[in-house]
Structures are given as C-alpha cells and as structure tokens.
Write a protein that holds these residues in place. Structure first.
Motif, PDB file in Angstrom:
ATOM      1  N   GLY A 292       0.830  -1.202   0.000  1.00 36.20           N
ATOM      2  CA  GLY A 292       0.000   0.000   0.000  1.00 36.20           C
ATOM      3  C   GLY A 292       0.861   1.247   0.000  1.00 36.20           C
ATOM      4  N   PHE A 293       1.910   1.240   0.813  1.00 40.49           N
ATOM      5  CA  PHE A 293       2.818   2.391   0.901  1.00 40.49           C
ATOM      6  C   PHE A 293       3.479   2.656  -0.449  1.00 40.49           C
ATOM      7  CE2 PHE A 293       7.055   4.126   1.858  1.00 40.49           C
ATOM      8  CZ  PHE A 293       6.678   5.294   2.518  1.00 40.49           C
ATOM      9  N   LEU A 294       3.997   1.570  -1.063  1.00 40.41           N
ATOM     10  CA  LEU A 294       4.666   1.724  -2.364  1.00 40.41           C
ATOM     11  C   LEU A 294       3.701   2.225  -3.437  1.00 40.41           C
ATOM     12  CD1 LEU A 294       7.078  -1.327  -2.654  1.00 40.41           C
ATOM     13  CD2 LEU A 294       7.666   1.096  -2.833  1.00 40.41           C
ATOM     14  N   ALA A 295       2.478   1.693  -3.431  1.00 41.21           N
ATOM     15  CA  ALA A 295       1.486   2.137  -4.415  1.00 41.21           C
ATOM     16  C   ALA A 295       1.190   3.625  -4.230  1.00 41.21           C
ATOM     17  CB  ALA A 295       0.213   1.312  -4.269  1.00 41.21           C
ATOM     18  N   ALA A 296       1.061   4.065  -2.976  1.00 42.86           N
ATOM     19  CA  ALA A 296       0.754   5.474  -2.704  1.00 42.86           C
ATOM     20  C   ALA A 296       1.915   6.368  -3.147  1.00 42.86           C
ATOM     21  CB  ALA A 296       0.466   5.655  -1.221  1.00 42.86           C
ATOM     22  N   ILE A 297       3.150   5.919  -2.867  1.00 48.24           N
ATOM     23  CA  ILE A 297       4.335   6.701  -3.271  1.00 48.24           C
ATOM     24  C   ILE A 297       4.364   6.864  -4.792  1.00 48.24           C
ATOM     25  CG2 ILE A 297       6.866   6.548  -3.467  1.00 48.24           C
ATOM     26  CD1 ILE A 297       6.177   7.415  -0.752  1.00 48.24           C
ATOM     27  N   CYS A 298       4.129   5.738  -5.492  1.00 49.80           N
ATOM     28  CA  CYS A 298       4.193   5.795  -6.952  1.00 49.80           C
ATOM     29  C   CYS A 298       3.101   6.708  -7.509  1.00 49.80           C
ATOM     30  CB  CYS A 298       4.040   4.389  -7.537  1.00 49.80           C
ATOM     31  SG  CYS A 298       5.466   3.358  -7.210  1.00 49.80           S
ATOM     32  N   LEU A 299       1.931   6.647  -6.922  1.00 45.62           N
ATOM     33  CA  LEU A 299       0.853   7.530  -7.392  1.00 45.62           C
ATOM     34  C   LEU A 299       1.193   8.994  -7.120  1.00 45.62           C
ATOM     35  CD1 LEU A 299      -2.263   5.419  -6.358  1.00 45.62           C
ATOM     36  CD2 LEU A 299      -1.477   5.923  -8.671  1.00 45.62           C
ATOM     37  N   ALA A 300       1.836   9.241  -5.984  1.00 48.82           N
ATOM     38  CA  ALA A 300       2.249  10.609  -5.660  1.00 48.82           C
ATOM     39  C   ALA A 300       3.261  11.111  -6.677  1.00 48.82           C
ATOM     40  CB  ALA A 300       2.837  10.647  -4.251  1.00 48.82           C
TER      41      ALA A 300
ATOM     42  N   TRP B 137      -4.589  -0.193  11.275  1.00 47.50           N
ATOM     43  CA  TRP B 137      -5.396   0.661  10.406  1.00 47.50           C
ATOM     44  C   TRP B 137      -4.700   1.997  10.150  1.00 47.50           C
ATOM     45  CZ3 TRP B 137      -8.592  -1.984   7.795  1.00 47.50           C
ATOM     46  CH2 TRP B 137      -9.160  -3.125   8.340  1.00 47.50           C
ATOM     47  N   ILE B 138      -3.984   2.485  11.168  1.00 50.86           N
ATOM     48  CA  ILE B 138      -3.236   3.732  10.970  1.00 50.86           C
ATOM     49  C   ILE B 138      -2.137   3.511   9.936  1.00 50.86           C
ATOM     50  CG2 ILE B 138      -1.660   5.362  12.099  1.00 50.86           C
ATOM     51  CD1 ILE B 138      -3.369   4.927  14.658  1.00 50.86           C
ATOM     52  N   GLY B 139      -1.395   2.428  10.119  1.00 50.25           N
ATOM     53  CA  GLY B 139      -0.291   2.119   9.203  1.00 50.25           C
ATOM     54  C   GLY B 139      -0.778   1.909   7.785  1.00 50.25           C
ATOM     55  N   THR B 140      -1.949   1.306   7.669  1.00 54.64           N
ATOM     56  CA  THR B 140      -2.471   1.037   6.329  1.00 54.64           C
ATOM     57  C   THR B 140      -3.017   2.316   5.681  1.00 54.64           C
ATOM     58  OG1 THR B 140      -3.083  -1.157   7.095  1.00 54.64           O
ATOM     59  CG2 THR B 140      -4.061  -0.432   5.024  1.00 54.64           C
ATOM     60  N   GLY B 141      -3.686   3.149   6.490  1.00 59.08           N
ATOM     61  CA  GLY B 141      -4.374   4.312   5.924  1.00 59.08           C
ATOM     62  C   GLY B 141      -3.474   5.509   5.704  1.00 59.08           C
ATOM     63  N   LEU B 142      -2.382   5.600   6.465  1.00 60.04           N
ATOM     64  CA  LEU B 142      -1.535   6.799   6.414  1.00 60.04           C
ATOM     65  C   LEU B 142      -1.016   7.117   5.007  1.00 60.04           C
ATOM     66  CD1 LEU B 142      -0.922   8.763   8.657  1.00 60.04           C
ATOM     67  CD2 LEU B 142       1.299   7.652   8.980  1.00 60.04           C
TER      68      LEU B 142
ATOM     69  N   ALA C 276      -3.797   8.550   2.979  1.00 61.03           N
ATOM     70  CA  ALA C 276      -4.163   9.887   3.413  1.00 61.03           C
ATOM     71  C   ALA C 276      -3.161  10.894   2.863  1.00 61.03           C
ATOM     72  CB  ALA C 276      -4.201   9.932   4.939  1.00 61.03           C
ATOM     73  N   GLY C 277      -1.873  10.540   2.912  1.00 60.10           N
ATOM     74  CA  GLY C 277      -0.825  11.417   2.374  1.00 60.10           C
ATOM     75  C   GLY C 277      -1.021  11.639   0.887  1.00 60.10           C
ATOM     76  N   LEU C 278      -1.367  10.564   0.179  1.00 61.19           N
ATOM     77  CA  LEU C 278      -1.590  10.670  -1.265  1.00 61.19           C
ATOM     78  C   LEU C 278      -2.766  11.600  -1.561  1.00 61.19           C
ATOM     79  CD1 LEU C 278      -0.871   9.655  -4.125  1.00 61.19           C
ATOM     80  CD2 LEU C 278      -2.572   7.864  -3.774  1.00 61.19           C
TER      81      LEU C 278
ATOM     82  N   ALA D 140      -3.755  14.029   0.267  1.00 57.80           N
ATOM     83  CA  ALA D 140      -3.333  15.404   0.557  1.00 57.80           C
ATOM     84  C   ALA D 140      -2.522  15.960  -0.610  1.00 57.80           C
ATOM     85  CB  ALA D 140      -2.513  15.409   1.833  1.00 57.80           C
ATOM     86  N   ILE D 141      -1.624  15.141  -1.154  1.00 56.98           N
ATOM     87  CA  ILE D 141      -0.790  15.593  -2.279  1.00 56.98           C
ATOM     88  C   ILE D 141      -1.667  15.901  -3.500  1.00 56.98           C
ATOM     89  CG2 ILE D 141       0.919  14.777  -3.965  1.00 56.98           C
ATOM     90  CD1 ILE D 141       2.263  13.305  -1.606  1.00 56.98           C
ATOM     91  N   ALA D 142      -2.636  15.039  -3.747  1.00 55.96           N
ATOM     92  CA  ALA D 142      -3.522  15.245  -4.897  1.00 55.96           C
ATOM     93  C   ALA D 142      -4.286  16.566  -4.752  1.00 55.96           C
ATOM     94  CB  ALA D 142      -4.487  14.072  -5.022  1.00 55.96           C
ATOM     95  N   LEU D 143      -4.728  16.803  -3.521  1.00 61.02           N
ATOM     96  CA  LEU D 143      -5.491  18.029  -3.270  1.00 61.02           C
ATOM     97  C   LEU D 143      -4.616  19.267  -3.477  1.00 61.02           C
ATOM     98  CD1 LEU D 143      -8.367  18.729  -2.304  1.00 61.02           C
ATOM     99  CD2 LEU D 143      -7.435  18.916   0.016  1.00 61.02           C
ATOM    100  N   TRP D 144      -3.416  19.218  -2.937  1.00 61.62           N
ATOM    101  CA  TRP D 144      -2.480  20.338  -3.045  1.00 61.62           C
ATOM    102  C   TRP D 144      -2.148  20.611  -4.513  1.00 61.62           C
ATOM    103  CZ3 TRP D 144       2.677  20.494  -4.718  1.00 61.62           C
ATOM    104  CH2 TRP D 144       3.337  21.674  -4.446  1.00 61.62           C
ATOM    105  N   THR D 145      -1.925  19.538  -5.263  1.00 57.24           N
ATOM    106  CA  THR D 145      -1.594  19.692  -6.681  1.00 57.24           C
ATOM    107  C   THR D 145      -2.724  20.382  -7.438  1.00 57.24           C
ATOM    108  OG1 THR D 145      -0.504  17.583  -6.465  1.00 57.24           O
ATOM    109  CG2 THR D 145      -0.723  18.398  -8.672  1.00 57.24           C
ATOM    110  N   ARG D 146      -3.924  19.973  -7.076  1.00 50.56           N
ATOM    111  CA  ARG D 146      -5.091  20.542  -7.756  1.00 50.56           C
ATOM    112  C   ARG D 146      -5.197  22.056  -7.481  1.00 50.56           C
ATOM    113  NH1 ARG D 146      -9.498  18.231  -9.943  1.00 50.56           N
ATOM    114  NH2 ARG D 146     -11.455  19.429  -9.925  1.00 50.56           N
TER     115      ARG D 146
END
Lengths: 250, 604
Positions: A140-148, B456-461, B464-466, B468-474
C-alpha cells in the motif's frame, strides 16, 4: 515538594518494572532452565514473559517443548498450535506438533476431501497474519508513493511510477484478499482439550446426556459459549457441550 | 484339420519316397548284453538287383545273422519305384553305449550313406527295458517309449522319445494323458510340425513309425523313479482295403485308404523306471553348488574403466548342456571396495535335437567405492560331468577395473582407508530442541493485526498522504494556471523562432515560415496569458493590451503572421535570403514583445 517526590518514586517504579519485565530476560532464563532439564521452572519463566503482554513464535514453541517434556500433551499441542500461527513455515514446529499428536488418544475420521483443498490450505497458511499485514502495508505504501510521483514528478519518472503503481495496486488487492481469507480462519476459534478426559454432553447441563468423550490434545472448534459451557465441534462434525475449563483456545 | 495335416505329411513322404534313398533302422535302441537287434538297410529308388551292402563299422555289437534281403516294387501314376531291404541280426557284446557307423552303398557312380545309430546296452542282470520291441508288436497300432538311459546321476538328463507304430491308416494322435514323472524336472523338446515318418520292421513286419513326443528329464531326487505311460487317442481305419478315392491313387499305401470307417482307439506307452544315483560324495570340490552337465563359463565387464560411485555391469555367462534353468548362481568374491548387487538372471534355452542346452546369464551391477585398480579375482564354476562321472571346473580369469576419482582427478589416491557407504538408520525420534533466539516480539493484541488501531493507521496513512498531495496539486494548478501557460508560450515562441532560423538556412522555406508563424502566435499567447483554444483572437489582443503590451509592438508581431502568408502565397515568391531577412526582422519584433512582457513582471 511531596508531589515531586511521589512523581519521582512513581517514575522509578515504572522503570524498575520495565527492567524486571524484560521478555528477553525471561526467555533466556527459561532457556537456561530448559537446558538444565528443569521443565517446570522453564515453563514458568516463559509463561511470565507472556504475562508481560508479548509473545514470539520461538517463545510459544519453547513452551510447547517444556510441556511436552513434562508429559502435558494437551498444553504442548496448544502452544505448538499457537507457535505455528506465528511461524507457519518452521519445520521444527511442524515436526514437534506431529510428534505430540501421536500421543493423542482420540482418532477422529475426517471427511474425505479433494487434495486441492489441502493445497489451498497450505497456500493460505504459508504466511502468518503479522507477516501478511506487513506485506499488505508495504504494498500500500509503495502504491501510494508511486501515485504521488505521477502527480508531482518529472515526465520520464511519471511513466515508470505509473507502471509500478499498477503492479503494486494489484498486489495490494491480492494480499488484502489473502489477509481476509487467513483472518477468517483465525476468527473461527479453535481450542485444545487440556484435561485427560472430558465428556461432551447434549446440552450445557451436567444432567444432560453424554454424547462422546474427548481426551487430552484433541483439537475442537468453538461454536459458542454459554455460562461455564462451551459448545464444540470435532473434525467429523459431531457437536457437544464441554466444561469451559477443559479446553483452552488457540 | 488334423486329418488334413496328416494327409499333407503323407504326401510329403511319398514325394520323398520316389527319390533314391539309403536308410538304416534298428528295431530297438535299448537292449541287454547278449540280446539281439535287427539292423535293416533299405535302398529306395528306381532300381532293382542291388547287392547287399557291407556292414558298417560297429562298436559293442557282433553280427550273428543276415543279411536277409527283401524287395518291393510299386507303380504310382505310371512311375515304377522299388526298394530293397537287407536285414542283419546283431548281438550286443558289451555293456554301455554301442555304435553302428554309417553304412554306404554305390549306385550309378554315386555313393549313398546312412546315418550312424547309437544303442544303449544294459548289463545282463538289468531289468528288462519296458520299451522292449516285443511290447505291442503284432498289433496294428502301438506306442513305444525310448529312454536313452536307465540309470543316471542326480540332475543328469534323460532323453525320452515316444514313437507310434502303425500298419493301418490312423489320424493324428491326440494326447489324452501326459506321462507323469514324479521326481523329475521335465523340458519338452519341440518337434517339427510335419512329423517325419520312417519304415521299420519289427518281428519281420513292416511298420510306419513317427516320433510323437520328445522330452528331457532331469532327476531332482535320488532313487528308482517311475515314469508313467503316455496315453494317446487315434482313429484307425477298420475293414478291408478298397479302391481309394484319393485322386493320386496311392493304392499301395494303407494310410491313404479313405472312405472307410474310422474307429477311435486309446493307445498307451509302457511305463518305465529310471534309477537315479546320488552324486559322488568323494572329491567334491569347494564351490560346488549342484550344477550337473557340461558347461563353459565366461565373465565380461562392460567397460575397462570407470569413476568412483559409477555403476559397471559384469556379465557372467554359463553355457553348455544340462538343466540350464536350474543352474545355480556362480560364487564370485568381489573386492571390498566394490559394492555388488544381486544379479539379473536371464536364460536362453535351446531344446533342439535330443539334448537340452543353452546359456544362463547373470548380470551384476557393481559400484566401485574407491579409486585405483580393482581386481575381481579368478574364479571357477564347479559342476558334475555325468558323462565322465566326475567333478569339473570351468575356469574364469581375473578381471581388472581401473577406477578413477572423478572429483579429485584421475590417479588421486585417498590417504585414509575408504569406508564402505551405508544408509543412515533412524534409531529413535524425538522433538526438536528449543529455539535459542526469541525472534520478533509481538504484543498479544498484534497477533491479530486487524484488531489493533496501529494496523489501520499504518495502512491508511500513505493513502491519506496521497490524498493530501492530490489536493495540493489541484489547488496549485488552479492558482498558477495562467502564469504557467504564459511561461510555456514564451518558451515555445523562442524555441520555434530558433527552429525557423535553422530551417531557413538549410533552404526549407516552407517549414521555416510555419515555425515563424507559430513563434509569433505563441508570443501573443504569452503576452495575453491565454490560449486560442479557450479564447478568440480579439479577446487575446485585448488581454495583451490589458497586460501592458504597447499596441504598436503587438501589431508588429501580429503582422508577422500576415507576412508569412504573403511570403508563402505572394506573386513574386520568396528566396531563402529574403526569408532569412524576414526572420531576422521578426525576431526583433517578437523579442521586443517578450521584453515588454518580462518588464511587466509576467504576472500582469
């Protein structure tokens, strides 16, 4: 002032507790006693480590060994089963579990099923739940990084990142499904009979009819709990109520 | 069907019968010392008046009567054939094997010879052979048995022939009961499909005779062993002779009298006893394992050299006469450094003639376990030879196998004794020892990760960051959109101007003009902060003026586009030099516009 003294004493106490509660120390102590063939005290030391709220695969395995040496086959199997959940590919765990099962009195004929189901079970149990969770999170982390990167990066990097992101997303979905599959099995609680013999009754009542008897080390599936009674199912699908203290969940 | 075969046999015989032939027959092959035997020499062919031939060389027999001559003439389909017979009476004078050599006769410049005949002569006190010629003699069909020996050693072969004699037409015999021979290993000897017929005179009467069964008996136990009779069923013709229906009119041969009544009859051979002697107990060589007969032995390795732990095949062949199937395994002492396995055994038995012979092969797989020259020592195959009445040995020389060490290279010799390899035997089983390393610790709650918040925090973080980045880019894109568009247009204008200049220098005027037109357009876009896709030309002009661009500068750049069209489609046409000059002029105007644009801070 007195408030500061109290706070200092409390801090010391916590620190002392932390030192005393070091699970490594308890593990090593248990190992030393095990090597001295003092199985009772070795088991007690390892149980103390668990009492601190932490476990490890080797610790549970060693506890199984200590109980095996004591002749307590029920608890030996219980801890080997618990160790297997954390060390699914460890050969020693499997060997010792198989050896311990030889001492189980009950022989329950399992319904015949296709070999493909055994193979699927082996695939499902190839990774433990903690391992699967780490893999799931990493993907999940890697997928998110790549999308970023596809949102921010330069043109050539975007193309690579997009490909990796697709692969990671597929793996992320597959691992998630695997995790759910494995966790679903885990949610069906199993227990091991830890007393020499227990009678399975037709109802959660001492006066009810005795259906069959189970012996130490037999694995049962827990269906429901009612008061001090546990409804269990054995491998050939027979069901009965046993006293709750006669079995311990894995 | 059987009758048909019999007729074919008869026809074949008659064909041969018409040719010149010289044969010798005896009325028995087993007799006692002092008893007589009749030897008949028959000359068949289209001649008569043959003189009596001289007796052949004989061993153990003496002539006491004869020759008594007889002759027979027949006409078949107009062809005349005759035969002359000469009968001699001989007496056995010595116990053992008696031989009648080949008799010979000369006729029309050619010499004809008979086959030699062997007889068995028993002692005067021996039991009368059951196959005495008088048994059954006088009957029209009878069966006799001829064992070649009446006394043998344990394991020695006895050849037995069953012969049917007949004077009337008979059908092919059907076997009703095979002779039971308890204490013998029996090998049947195959006979030809067409049974050869012979003429024999017994008690002064001429019979047709055929061997119907041949066996080789190998005694497996000691004592007087009885062989029970062979019983066959034949159909014989009854009634007197009549005219044959045979198309070839073989009226002289009783076998070809068809159309008569055929009556079944059971015919039995006499039983007989064979005395089986034990093998001599004196002088038994070491290694004797029960082989009886005459044998040769040889051993061959499939290759002269090999590597350590590589399989080699040793083939041992035992060949000769005797009971091949029962031959024991040879005793070979293999070196300690060669591991041998039980041999694969095959046999090739030949049952032709009267003796059973053949070859038995033992294929050993050998695995050398140590390098060096391994020597399989010489050995011998010990057997008892019943003809000589003594033990013999077939010698096999030693064999050498060069073994090299594949891993260490040829010629490497170990400095310590090489141990023979064996499997690791499990003595007992026990649980594996405790783990000495604690491994990764988990809190009890994290054993089921999905039950903990950290999972769940580790999975969602990351997601959530992505987000935020998408929003900022927009947001950034929306905010800096016009400026970015202007920057891009400015950069494009400069790039296209350079391209136009380069193309004009190489003479590609059309391409140069297209680039120049594009450069002018991009420069105006940059000045206006717009694109033609979203706005009309007039709006763009107004926006550029609003951004502080002087009107004359803007008009000058807009004129470049019209000049390009004029240059392209004008009446005079343009040269490369003129195009370059126009590009130089245009560059000055575009740069003036961009300079004004930059001076206004781009964000105007």
């Amino acid at each position: 002032m007195s408030r500061f003294v109290c706070a200092g004493l409390l801090l010391l106490g916590v620190m002392a507790g932390t030192v005393f509660a070091d699970p490594h120390a308890a593990f090593d102590e248990g190992l030393r006693l095990y090597r001295e063939s003092d199985m009772d005290r070795a088991a007690a030391a390892w149980e103390r480590a668990i009492a601190q709220g932490v476990v490890s695969g080797p610790l549970l395995y060693n506890l199984g060994n200590a109980y095996y040496r004591q002749g307590n086959i029920g608890r030996a199997i219980l801890y080997y089963e618990r160790a297997r959940a954390l060390l699914p590919r460890d050969g020693d765990v499997k060997t010792n579990l198989d050896l311990a099962r030889l001492a189980v009195v009950d022989r329950i004929e399992k319904p015949v099923r296709l070999p493909v189901w055994d193979w699927l079970d082996a695939v499902r149990d190839a990774l433990s739940l903690p391992e699967l969770s780490r893999l799931f999170q990493a993907e999940g982390f890697l997928a998110a990084i790549c999308l970023a990167i596809t949102l921010l990066g330069v043109r050539w990097l975007k193309r690579v990142a997009r490909t990796v992101a697709v692969v990671m997303l597929v793996l992320f979905a597959l691992t998630g499904a695997w995790y759910v599959w494995r966790a679903a099995l885990d949610s069906r609680e199993f227990a091991i009979i830890i007393v020499d013999k227990t009678e399975a009754k037709s109802a959660p009542d001492e006066a009810s009819k005795e259906l069959f008897a189970l012996h130490m080390g037999t694995k049962v599936q827990c269906i429901e709990q009612l008061g001090n009674w546990l409804n269990v199912r054995i491998a050939d699908d027979r069901k009965g109520w046993i006293a709750i203290g006669d079995a311990e969940t894995i | 069907m059987r009758r048909l075969i019999w007729i074919v046999v008869m026809l074949a015989w008659t064909t041969v019968h018409a040719q010149v032939r010289f044969t010798a027959t005896v009325d028995r092959t087993v007799l006692r010392v002092g008893e007589s035997v009749q030897l008949t020499l028959t000359f068949e062919g289209a001649a008569s008046g043959i003189a009596a031939p001289a007796l052949p060389q004989m061993d153990g027999l003496k002539q006491i009567g004869g020759p008594f001559s007889s002759s027979n003439t027949s006409i078949i389909n107009g062809r005349v054939s005759s035969s002359s017979g000469f009968t001699y009476v001989l007496r056995a004078v010595r116990e053992g094997r008696a031989e009648i050599g080949a008799a010979q006769i000369a006729h029309k410049g050619q010499t004809y010879r008979t086959q030699p005949i062997s007889l068995t002569v028993l002692s005067p006190s021996a039991n009368a052979p059951n196959a005495d010629p008088s048994d059954g003699a006088g009957e029209d069909v009878f069966l006799r048995v001829y064992p070649d020996k009446k006394e043998v050693y344990l394991g020695e072969q006895v050849s037995v022939q069953y012969k049917i004699f007949f004077t009337v037409q008979i059908t092919n015999p059907e076997f009703v009961r095979m002779p039971k021979a308890t204490g013998f290993w029996i090998e049947d000897i195959p006979l030809p499909k067409e049974l050869p017929l012979t003429d024999e005179i017994i008690g002064g009467k001429r019979y047709r005779a055929a061997v119907i069964r041949k066996s080789a008996l190998f005694a497996t136990t000691v004592g007087d062993l009885e062989v029970e009779p062979l019983v066959v069923n034949v159909k014989i013709q009854t009634g007197g002779r009549g005219r044959s229906r045979d198309p070839f009119d073989l009226f002289n041969d009783p076998l070809f009298q068809f159309g008569r009544q055929m009556v079944p009859r059971e015919v039995a051979s006499p039983d007989f006893t064979i005395r089986v002697k034990p093998l001599p107990q004196v002088g038994v060589p070491a290694g004797f394992d029960g082989a009886v007969g005459q044998f040769r032995a040889k051993a061959v390795l499939d290759r002269p050299s090999c590597h350590v732990d590589e399989g080699v095949t040793l083939t041992v062949d035992i060949e000769g006469q005797g009971n091949i199937q029962m031959l024991p395994k040879p005793q070979i002492s293999f070196p300690a450094d060669i591991q041998s396995f039980d041999p694969e055994i095959t046999d090739d038995i030949r049952r032709g003639g009267n003796r059973v012979s053949g070859r038995k092969s033992f294929r050993y797989v050998l695995i050398p376990r140590a390098p060096g020259v391994q020597v399989i020592p010489a050995w011998s195959y010990v057997y008892f030879d019943p003809e000589r009445g003594q033990y013999s040995q077939a010698e096999v020389p030693e064999l050498r196998l060069a073994v090299d060490n594949r891993i260490g290279g040829p010629g490497l010799q170990p400095s310590v004794p090489v141990a023979s390899k064996q499997g690791v035997e499990t003595i007992a089983t026990d649980i594996a020892f405790a783990k000495t390393r604690a491994g990764a610790w988990h809190s009890i709650s994290s054993v089921r990760p999905h039950a903990s918040a950290m999972f769940w925090i580790g999975t969602g973080l990351p997601w959530a960051g992505l987000a935020a980045i998408a929003l900022w880019t927009r947001v950034q894109r929306k905010k800096r959109g016009p400026l970015l568009a202007r920057l891009r247009a400015e950069r494009d204008a400069t790039r296209l101007l350079d391209l136009a200049e380069r193309q004009a220098k190489t003479g590609k005027i059309e391409v140069a003009l297209r680039h120049l037109d594009g450069a002018a357009e991009r420069a105006i876009f940059a000045a206006a902060g717009m694109t033609a896709k979203t706005h009309g030309a007039e709006q763009i002009r107004e926006a550029a003026l609003a951004n502080g661009i002087q009107e004359d500068v803007l008009t000058g750049v807009q004129a470049i586009r019209e000049e390009c069209d004029l240059f392209r489609f004008g009446a005079g046409g343009g040269t490369a030099e003129r195009c370059q000059a126009m590009i130089q002029d245009s560059r000055a105007r575009i740069e003036a516009l961009l300079k004004t644009f930059r001076a206004n801070g781009r964000s105007a």
